[in-house]
Design a protein around this motif. Sequence first.
Motif, PDB file in Angstrom:
ATOM      1  N   LYS A 277      -1.963   6.226  -0.479  1.00 44.64           N
ATOM      2  CA  LYS A 277      -3.083   6.910  -1.114  1.00 44.64           C
ATOM      3  C   LYS A 277      -4.372   6.127  -0.911  1.00 44.64           C
ATOM      4  O   LYS A 277      -4.354   4.902  -0.753  1.00 44.64           O
ATOM      5  N   GLU A 278      -5.452   6.863  -0.921  1.00 41.08           N
ATOM      6  CA  GLU A 278      -6.785   6.252  -0.887  1.00 41.08           C
ATOM      7  C   GLU A 278      -7.665   7.014  -1.866  1.00 41.08           C
ATOM      8  O   GLU A 278      -7.808   8.230  -1.753  1.00 41.08           O
ATOM      9  N   ASP A 279      -8.206   6.314  -2.832  1.00 38.13           N
ATOM     10  CA  ASP A 279      -8.995   6.956  -3.896  1.00 38.13           C
ATOM     11  C   ASP A 279      -8.194   8.081  -4.557  1.00 38.13           C
ATOM     12  O   ASP A 279      -8.698   9.182  -4.796  1.00 38.13           O
ATOM     13  N   ASN A 280      -6.911   7.761  -4.821  1.00 38.98           N
ATOM     14  CA  ASN A 280      -5.985   8.684  -5.490  1.00 38.98           C
ATOM     15  C   ASN A 280      -5.704   9.957  -4.692  1.00 38.98           C
ATOM     16  O   ASN A 280      -5.248  10.957  -5.236  1.00 38.98           O
ATOM     17  N   LYS A 281      -5.960   9.921  -3.387  1.00 33.58           N
ATOM     18  CA  LYS A 281      -5.702  11.066  -2.506  1.00 33.58           C
ATOM     19  C   LYS A 281      -4.689  10.660  -1.448  1.00 33.58           C
ATOM     20  O   LYS A 281      -4.820   9.602  -0.827  1.00 33.58           O
TER      21      LYS A 281
ATOM     22  N   SER B  46       0.818  -1.219   0.000  1.00 34.97           N
ATOM     23  CA  SER B  46       0.000   0.000   0.000  1.00 34.97           C
ATOM     24  C   SER B  46       0.850   1.267   0.000  1.00 34.97           C
ATOM     25  O   SER B  46       0.331   2.372  -0.180  1.00 34.97           O
TER      26      SER B  46
END
Length: 247
Positions: free
Chosen positions: A175-179, A129
């Motif tokens: 990142k999570e949802d490209n953030k 991740s």
Amino acid sequence: MRKLNQSDHENVMKLLSKKPAENLFTLWGIESYGYEADIQTLWGQFDSSGDLIALLCKFKNKYTPYWETECNIQKFADIINKDTNEKEVNGIERLTKEIEPFITDGYDKHESYYYAKCDPIHDLNHSASVRCLSKEEIPQLISFYQEVPEFKREYNPESFIDQMNNGWSRIFVIKEDNKLISSASTVCETSVAAMVSGVCTLPEKKGKGLASICIEHLMYNLFQENKTLSLFYDNPEAGRIYKKVRL
């Protein structure tokens, strides 16, 4: 005692490499700028056999001493005292405490920080991740920092890029949802050591161990290169994270 130059490099590395994490800033300055740059000057004291036993580094307005055995502290203090500009003395606490009584006007004591280091260990995990940030993503990193209260300030994108181009810094992120939601970085990276910096997580994502995952991934990568890791911190919360991952 005299100024040091490139011909002294082997002796300098022999001395400073005894404690590469503690001497990280001086090692980084030497690897980055050498011995002739205007930004820094180095002086050394030698024993009767010609071996370097003590060193004083001036980088900008910061003086950093280092010695292992007895040396002439007054000689280093005389150099610092001749500097009429505002100055600081940094470095290993036992050494700065020894030299401080010899320093007169114009001296600003540095702020106190917690310190920890970790020599290479090889039973760490690296997470899928986490990945290393690219130079093209620096604007996204700066936007991420603006959402973390303790990191909200002005940043120069070119400074990040310059450090990455010179091999002085790596930035590991989740990142999570490209953030971006969490990160940990190296700074002042040298051939033998690096310092941890930029450890942060979005407020709404804290408490999930994300920063610990970033740091452990960072440690895994550096230890593959047999580098010692050090850190200086003034945030107790950060200290708890570092201890969790054995720093």
